[in-house]
Write an enzyme that holds these catalytic residues in place. Sequence first.
Site, PDB file in Angstrom:
ATOM      1  N   GLU A 120      -1.932   2.391   2.077  1.00  0.00           N
ATOM      2  CA  GLU A 120      -1.770   1.089   2.750  1.00  0.00           C
ATOM      3  C   GLU A 120      -3.056   0.273   2.665  1.00  0.00           C
ATOM      4  OE1 GLU A 120       1.151   0.792   2.712  1.00  0.00           O
ATOM      5  OE2 GLU A 120       1.969   0.641   4.728  1.00  0.00           O
ATOM      6  N   THR A 160       1.355  -8.679   1.547  1.00  0.00           N
ATOM      7  CA  THR A 160       0.951  -8.327   2.913  1.00  0.00           C
ATOM      8  C   THR A 160      -0.444  -8.860   3.216  1.00  0.00           C
ATOM      9  OG1 THR A 160       2.356  -6.389   2.897  1.00  0.00           O
ATOM     10  CG2 THR A 160       0.578  -6.383   4.500  1.00  0.00           C
TER      11      THR A 160
HETATM   12  N1  HSE Z   1       2.180  -4.333  10.380  1.00  0.00           N
HETATM   13  C1  HSE Z   1       2.016  -4.741   9.010  1.00  0.00           C
HETATM   14  C2  HSE Z   1       1.981  -6.262   8.956  1.00  0.00           C
HETATM   15  C3  HSE Z   1       3.158  -4.215   8.201  1.00  0.00           C
HETATM   16  O1  HSE Z   1       2.842  -6.882   9.579  1.00  0.00           O
HETATM   17  O2  HSE Z   1       1.108  -6.808   8.300  1.00  0.00           O
HETATM   18  C4  HSE Z   1       3.090  -4.583   6.767  1.00  0.00           C
HETATM   19  O3  HSE Z   1       4.230  -4.034   6.131  1.00  0.00           O
END
Ligand code: HSE
Length: 308
Positions: free
Chosen positions: A130, A182
Amino acid sequence: MNNKKIVVHAPATVANMVCGFDILGFAVNDPYDIMSISFSDHAGITIINEDEYNLPTNPEKNVAGAALLALMEEAPEVKGFELRIKKQIKPGSGVGSSAASSAGAVVAANALLNNKFSKEDLVRFAMNGEKLASGVKHADNIAPCIYGGVTLIRSIFPLDIVQLNAPTLYVTIVHPQIEVRTADARSILKQQIQLKDAIKQWGNIAGLVAGLQKEDYDLIGRSLEDVLIEPIRSILIPGFDLVKQKSKEAAALGGGISGSGPSIFMLSKSESTAKEVEQVMHEVFENIGLAHHTYVTTINQHGVKIIS
Ligand code: HSE
Protein backbone atom coordinates in the site's frame (compact mmCIF):
# COMPACT_ATOMS: atom_id res chain seq x y z
CA MET A 1 13.68 -27.64 -3.08
CA ASN A 2 10.12 -28.06 -1.88
CA ASN A 3 8.00 -27.83 -5.06
CA LYS A 4 4.70 -27.24 -3.32
CA LYS A 5 2.45 -24.63 -4.95
CA ILE A 6 -0.24 -22.63 -3.16
CA VAL A 7 -3.17 -21.09 -5.05
CA VAL A 8 -5.27 -18.35 -3.44
CA HIS A 9 -8.23 -16.12 -4.22
CA ALA A 10 -7.70 -12.60 -2.86
CA PRO A 11 -10.94 -10.62 -2.56
CA ALA A 12 -11.75 -7.03 -3.43
CA THR A 13 -12.40 -4.76 -0.46
CA VAL A 14 -14.29 -1.56 0.27
CA ALA A 15 -12.21 0.77 2.41
CA ASN A 16 -13.48 3.61 4.63
CA MET A 17 -17.07 2.31 4.72
CA VAL A 18 -18.10 5.93 4.16
CA CYS A 19 -17.39 7.57 7.55
CA GLY A 20 -14.32 5.56 8.66
CA PHE A 21 -11.54 7.07 6.55
CA ASP A 22 -8.47 4.80 6.87
CA ILE A 23 -9.97 2.83 9.80
CA LEU A 24 -12.89 0.74 8.48
CA GLY A 25 -13.18 -1.69 5.58
CA PHE A 26 -14.88 -4.87 4.46
CA ALA A 27 -14.18 -7.68 2.02
CA VAL A 28 -16.57 -8.76 -0.74
CA ASN A 29 -16.99 -12.09 -2.48
CA ASP A 30 -16.71 -10.72 -5.99
CA PRO A 31 -14.39 -9.75 -7.72
CA TYR A 32 -11.17 -11.45 -6.58
CA ASP A 33 -7.64 -12.01 -7.89
CA ILE A 34 -6.18 -15.46 -8.50
CA MET A 35 -2.59 -15.93 -7.42
CA SER A 36 -0.19 -18.82 -6.98
CA ILE A 37 3.19 -19.04 -5.32
CA SER A 38 5.98 -21.56 -5.07
CA PHE A 39 9.55 -21.57 -3.81
CA SER A 40 12.14 -20.78 -6.43
CA ASP A 41 15.81 -21.68 -6.89
CA HIS A 42 16.37 -18.17 -8.20
CA ALA A 43 17.23 -15.71 -5.48
CA GLY A 44 14.62 -13.02 -4.89
CA ILE A 45 11.10 -12.79 -6.29
CA THR A 46 10.08 -13.73 -9.80
CA ILE A 47 6.72 -12.22 -10.79
CA ILE A 48 4.74 -13.57 -13.74
CA ASN A 49 1.64 -11.60 -14.75
CA GLU A 50 -1.14 -13.67 -16.27
CA ASP A 51 -3.50 -10.80 -17.06
CA GLU A 52 -3.68 -7.84 -19.41
CA TYR A 53 -2.69 -5.09 -16.99
CA ASN A 54 1.04 -4.98 -17.67
CA LEU A 55 1.93 -4.31 -14.05
CA PRO A 56 5.63 -4.11 -13.18
CA THR A 57 7.46 -7.42 -12.70
CA ASN A 58 10.31 -5.80 -10.78
CA PRO A 59 9.42 -6.82 -7.21
CA GLU A 60 10.47 -3.46 -5.83
CA LYS A 61 7.95 -1.75 -8.09
CA ASN A 62 5.16 -4.30 -7.77
CA VAL A 63 2.89 -4.10 -4.70
CA ALA A 64 2.85 -7.89 -4.23
CA GLY A 65 6.63 -7.89 -4.62
CA ALA A 66 7.02 -5.14 -2.00
CA ALA A 67 4.88 -7.12 0.44
CA LEU A 68 6.84 -10.34 -0.19
CA LEU A 69 10.18 -8.54 0.20
CA ALA A 70 9.05 -7.39 3.65
CA LEU A 71 8.07 -10.98 4.54
CA MET A 72 11.40 -12.35 3.26
CA GLU A 73 13.30 -10.04 5.59
CA GLU A 74 11.84 -12.09 8.44
CA ALA A 75 12.12 -15.45 6.66
CA PRO A 76 15.85 -15.73 5.90
CA GLU A 77 15.44 -19.45 5.11
CA VAL A 78 13.66 -18.53 1.85
CA LYS A 79 15.91 -18.16 -1.18
CA GLY A 80 13.26 -17.10 -3.63
CA PHE A 81 9.58 -17.17 -4.60
CA GLU A 82 7.87 -17.48 -7.96
CA LEU A 83 4.58 -15.58 -7.92
CA ARG A 84 1.92 -15.78 -10.64
CA ILE A 85 -0.80 -13.13 -10.60
CA LYS A 86 -4.04 -13.16 -12.56
CA LYS A 87 -5.77 -9.95 -11.63
CA GLN A 88 -9.51 -9.75 -11.99
CA ILE A 89 -9.77 -6.59 -9.88
CA LYS A 90 -8.89 -3.70 -12.15
CA PRO A 91 -6.03 -1.55 -10.83
CA GLY A 92 -7.14 1.94 -9.82
CA SER A 93 -10.78 0.93 -9.44
CA GLY A 94 -11.11 1.77 -5.73
CA VAL A 95 -11.97 -1.72 -4.57
CA GLY A 96 -8.63 -2.65 -3.11
CA SER A 97 -6.82 -3.96 -6.17
CA SER A 98 -3.37 -3.28 -4.75
CA ALA A 99 -4.38 -4.68 -1.36
CA ALA A 100 -5.59 -7.92 -2.96
CA SER A 101 -2.22 -8.37 -4.69
CA SER A 102 -0.22 -7.60 -1.55
CA ALA A 103 -2.41 -9.56 0.84
CA GLY A 104 -2.85 -12.52 -1.52
CA ALA A 105 0.93 -12.80 -1.97
CA VAL A 106 1.79 -12.85 1.73
CA VAL A 107 -1.08 -15.17 2.73
CA ALA A 108 -0.01 -17.62 0.00
CA ALA A 109 3.66 -17.37 1.02
CA ASN A 110 2.71 -17.95 4.64
CA ALA A 111 0.88 -21.13 3.68
CA LEU A 112 4.05 -22.33 1.93
CA LEU A 113 5.92 -21.55 5.15
CA ASN A 114 3.48 -23.63 7.23
CA ASN A 115 1.89 -20.53 8.78
CA LYS A 116 5.07 -19.18 10.30
CA PHE A 117 3.48 -15.72 10.62
CA SER A 118 0.35 -14.39 12.35
CA LYS A 119 -2.37 -12.54 10.45
CA GLU A 120 -1.18 -9.33 12.05
CA ASP A 121 2.35 -9.97 10.73
CA LEU A 122 0.86 -10.48 7.27
CA VAL A 123 -0.98 -7.15 7.48
CA ARG A 124 2.30 -5.50 8.47
CA PHE A 125 4.11 -7.00 5.43
CA ALA A 126 1.26 -6.27 3.02
CA MET A 127 1.08 -2.61 4.06
CA ASN A 128 4.41 -2.16 2.24
CA GLY A 129 2.46 -2.76 -0.96
CA GLU A 130 0.00 0.00 0.00
CA LYS A 131 2.90 2.32 0.75
CA LEU A 132 4.21 1.69 -2.76
CA ALA A 133 0.77 2.23 -4.31
CA SER A 134 -0.41 5.29 -2.42
CA GLY A 135 2.58 6.66 -0.54
CA VAL A 136 1.06 5.79 2.85
CA LYS A 137 0.77 2.64 4.94
CA HIS A 138 -2.95 2.17 5.46
CA ALA A 139 -4.61 -1.12 6.38
CA ASP A 140 -8.30 -0.54 5.69
CA ASN A 141 -8.14 -2.68 2.54
CA ILE A 142 -5.38 -5.05 3.66
CA ALA A 143 -6.94 -6.03 7.01
CA PRO A 144 -10.38 -7.01 5.66
CA CYS A 145 -8.68 -8.76 2.73
CA ILE A 146 -6.70 -10.94 5.15
CA TYR A 147 -9.21 -11.33 8.01
CA GLY A 148 -12.46 -11.22 6.01
CA GLY A 149 -15.67 -9.52 7.19
CA VAL A 150 -15.63 -5.96 8.49
CA THR A 151 -12.50 -4.75 10.24
CA LEU A 152 -11.66 -1.74 12.34
CA ILE A 153 -8.06 -0.55 12.34
CA ARG A 154 -8.02 1.09 15.75
CA SER A 155 -4.36 1.93 15.34
CA ILE A 156 -1.71 1.48 12.65
CA PHE A 157 1.39 2.07 14.82
CA PRO A 158 1.20 -0.20 16.73
CA LEU A 159 -1.21 -2.30 14.70
CA ASP A 160 -4.51 -2.94 16.47
CA ILE A 161 -7.08 -4.68 14.29
CA VAL A 162 -10.57 -5.40 15.58
CA GLN A 163 -12.88 -7.75 13.70
CA LEU A 164 -16.44 -6.44 13.78
CA ASN A 165 -19.67 -8.30 13.38
CA ALA A 166 -20.75 -8.43 9.74
CA PRO A 167 -24.51 -8.92 9.43
CA THR A 168 -26.01 -10.18 6.18
CA LEU A 169 -25.66 -7.31 3.75
CA TYR A 170 -25.80 -7.14 -0.03
CA VAL A 171 -23.28 -4.91 -1.71
CA THR A 172 -23.77 -3.22 -5.08
CA ILE A 173 -20.66 -1.71 -6.61
CA VAL A 174 -20.38 0.39 -9.73
CA HIS A 175 -17.02 1.06 -11.26
CA PRO A 176 -17.16 3.93 -13.74
CA GLN A 177 -14.30 3.47 -16.20
CA ILE A 178 -12.20 6.41 -15.14
CA GLU A 179 -9.06 6.13 -13.06
CA VAL A 180 -8.58 7.94 -9.77
CA ARG A 181 -5.13 7.42 -8.29
CA THR A 182 -5.24 6.94 -4.52
CA ALA A 183 -2.23 9.22 -4.08
CA ASP A 184 -4.08 12.00 -5.99
CA ALA A 185 -7.33 11.41 -4.09
CA ARG A 186 -5.39 11.74 -0.84
CA SER A 187 -3.45 14.83 -1.87
CA ILE A 188 -6.63 16.91 -2.34
CA LEU A 189 -7.90 16.30 1.22
CA LYS A 190 -7.87 19.02 3.87
CA GLN A 191 -5.29 18.50 6.58
CA GLN A 192 -7.34 20.39 9.19
CA ILE A 193 -10.96 19.82 10.12
CA GLN A 194 -13.43 21.73 12.22
CA LEU A 195 -14.47 20.39 15.61
CA LYS A 196 -18.18 20.47 14.66
CA ASP A 197 -17.41 18.23 11.64
CA ALA A 198 -15.26 15.90 13.73
CA ILE A 199 -18.16 15.51 16.17
CA LYS A 200 -20.50 14.50 13.35
CA GLN A 201 -17.94 12.10 11.94
CA TRP A 202 -17.17 10.26 15.16
CA GLY A 203 -20.89 10.09 15.93
CA ASN A 204 -21.35 8.31 12.61
CA ILE A 205 -18.40 5.97 13.12
CA ALA A 206 -19.63 4.98 16.57
CA GLY A 207 -23.17 4.60 15.18
CA LEU A 208 -21.95 2.40 12.34
CA VAL A 209 -19.93 0.14 14.63
CA ALA A 210 -22.85 -0.12 17.07
CA GLY A 211 -25.24 -0.78 14.17
CA LEU A 212 -23.05 -3.61 12.87
CA GLN A 213 -22.70 -5.19 16.32
CA LYS A 214 -26.44 -4.93 17.05
CA GLU A 215 -27.47 -5.80 13.47
CA ASP A 216 -29.55 -2.63 13.53
CA TYR A 217 -29.94 -1.90 9.82
CA ASP A 218 -31.59 1.51 10.31
CA LEU A 219 -28.71 2.64 12.50
CA ILE A 220 -26.23 1.35 9.91
CA GLY A 221 -28.07 3.34 7.23
CA ARG A 222 -28.21 6.55 9.29
CA SER A 223 -24.51 6.29 10.08
CA LEU A 224 -23.35 5.94 6.47
CA GLU A 225 -22.59 9.64 6.23
CA ASP A 226 -19.21 11.28 5.64
CA VAL A 227 -18.87 15.02 6.21
CA LEU A 228 -15.09 15.12 5.83
CA ILE A 229 -13.86 13.23 2.78
CA GLU A 230 -16.84 12.64 0.47
CA PRO A 231 -17.65 16.32 -0.15
CA ILE A 232 -14.13 16.76 -1.56
CA ARG A 233 -13.54 13.47 -3.35
CA SER A 234 -17.00 13.10 -4.88
CA ILE A 235 -16.15 15.95 -7.26
CA LEU A 236 -13.80 13.49 -9.03
CA ILE A 237 -16.67 11.06 -9.77
CA PRO A 238 -19.24 12.13 -12.38
CA GLY A 239 -22.77 11.09 -11.41
CA PHE A 240 -21.89 10.45 -7.77
CA ASP A 241 -24.67 12.51 -6.14
CA LEU A 242 -27.32 11.09 -8.45
CA VAL A 243 -26.21 7.48 -7.86
CA LYS A 244 -26.44 8.06 -4.14
CA GLN A 245 -29.79 9.78 -4.24
CA LYS A 246 -31.41 7.26 -6.60
CA SER A 247 -29.94 4.24 -4.78
CA LYS A 248 -31.49 5.47 -1.54
CA GLU A 249 -34.80 6.02 -3.32
CA ALA A 250 -34.49 2.36 -4.41
CA ALA A 251 -34.24 1.44 -0.67
CA ALA A 252 -30.47 1.02 -0.30
CA LEU A 253 -29.42 1.54 3.32
CA GLY A 254 -26.73 3.92 2.13
CA GLY A 255 -23.21 3.95 0.78
CA GLY A 256 -20.65 6.20 -0.81
CA ILE A 257 -17.22 6.21 -2.40
CA SER A 258 -15.43 2.87 -2.23
CA GLY A 259 -11.94 3.60 -0.89
CA SER A 260 -10.52 6.51 -2.82
CA GLY A 261 -12.89 5.89 -5.78
CA PRO A 262 -13.95 6.00 -8.50
CA SER A 263 -16.08 2.98 -7.55
CA ILE A 264 -19.25 3.68 -5.57
CA PHE A 265 -20.82 1.08 -3.28
CA MET A 266 -24.26 0.76 -1.73
CA LEU A 267 -25.41 -1.60 1.02
CA SER A 268 -28.85 -3.23 0.96
CA LYS A 269 -30.75 -5.57 3.20
CA SER A 270 -31.98 -7.82 0.40
CA GLU A 271 -30.64 -9.15 -2.88
CA SER A 272 -33.64 -7.79 -4.78
CA THR A 273 -32.93 -4.26 -3.51
CA ALA A 274 -29.24 -4.67 -4.36
CA LYS A 275 -30.25 -5.59 -7.92
CA GLU A 276 -32.58 -2.61 -8.19
CA VAL A 277 -29.72 -0.42 -7.04
CA GLU A 278 -27.56 -1.95 -9.78
CA GLN A 279 -30.23 -0.94 -12.31
CA VAL A 280 -30.26 2.61 -10.97
CA MET A 281 -26.48 2.77 -11.30
CA HIS A 282 -26.67 1.56 -14.91
CA GLU A 283 -29.25 4.22 -15.71
CA VAL A 284 -27.20 7.06 -14.23
CA PHE A 285 -24.01 6.12 -16.08
CA GLU A 286 -25.80 5.33 -19.33
CA ASN A 287 -27.40 8.79 -19.18
CA ILE A 288 -24.05 10.50 -18.78
CA GLY A 289 -22.43 8.18 -21.34
CA LEU A 290 -19.79 6.71 -19.05
CA ALA A 291 -18.73 3.07 -19.49
CA HIS A 292 -18.97 1.16 -16.21
CA HIS A 293 -19.01 -2.29 -14.58
CA THR A 294 -21.29 -3.35 -11.76
CA TYR A 295 -21.15 -6.12 -9.18
CA VAL A 296 -23.86 -7.38 -6.86
CA THR A 297 -22.15 -9.33 -4.14
CA THR A 298 -22.08 -10.04 -0.41
CA ILE A 299 -19.63 -9.53 2.44
CA ASN A 300 -16.80 -12.05 2.28
CA GLN A 301 -16.42 -13.54 5.75
CA HIS A 302 -13.10 -15.41 5.33
CA GLY A 303 -10.66 -13.12 3.51
CA VAL A 304 -7.95 -14.52 1.22
CA LYS A 305 -8.93 -18.12 0.54
CA ILE A 306 -6.45 -20.92 0.01
CA ILE A 307 -7.79 -22.93 -2.91
CA SER A 308 -5.07 -25.59 -3.15
N1 HSE B 1 -8.41 4.77 3.12
C1 HSE B 1 -7.78 4.86 1.83
C2 HSE B 1 -8.19 6.17 1.18
C3 HSE B 1 -8.21 3.70 0.99
O1 HSE B 1 -9.39 6.48 1.19
O2 HSE B 1 -7.33 6.87 0.67
C4 HSE B 1 -7.62 3.70 -0.37
O3 HSE B 1 -8.12 2.56 -1.05
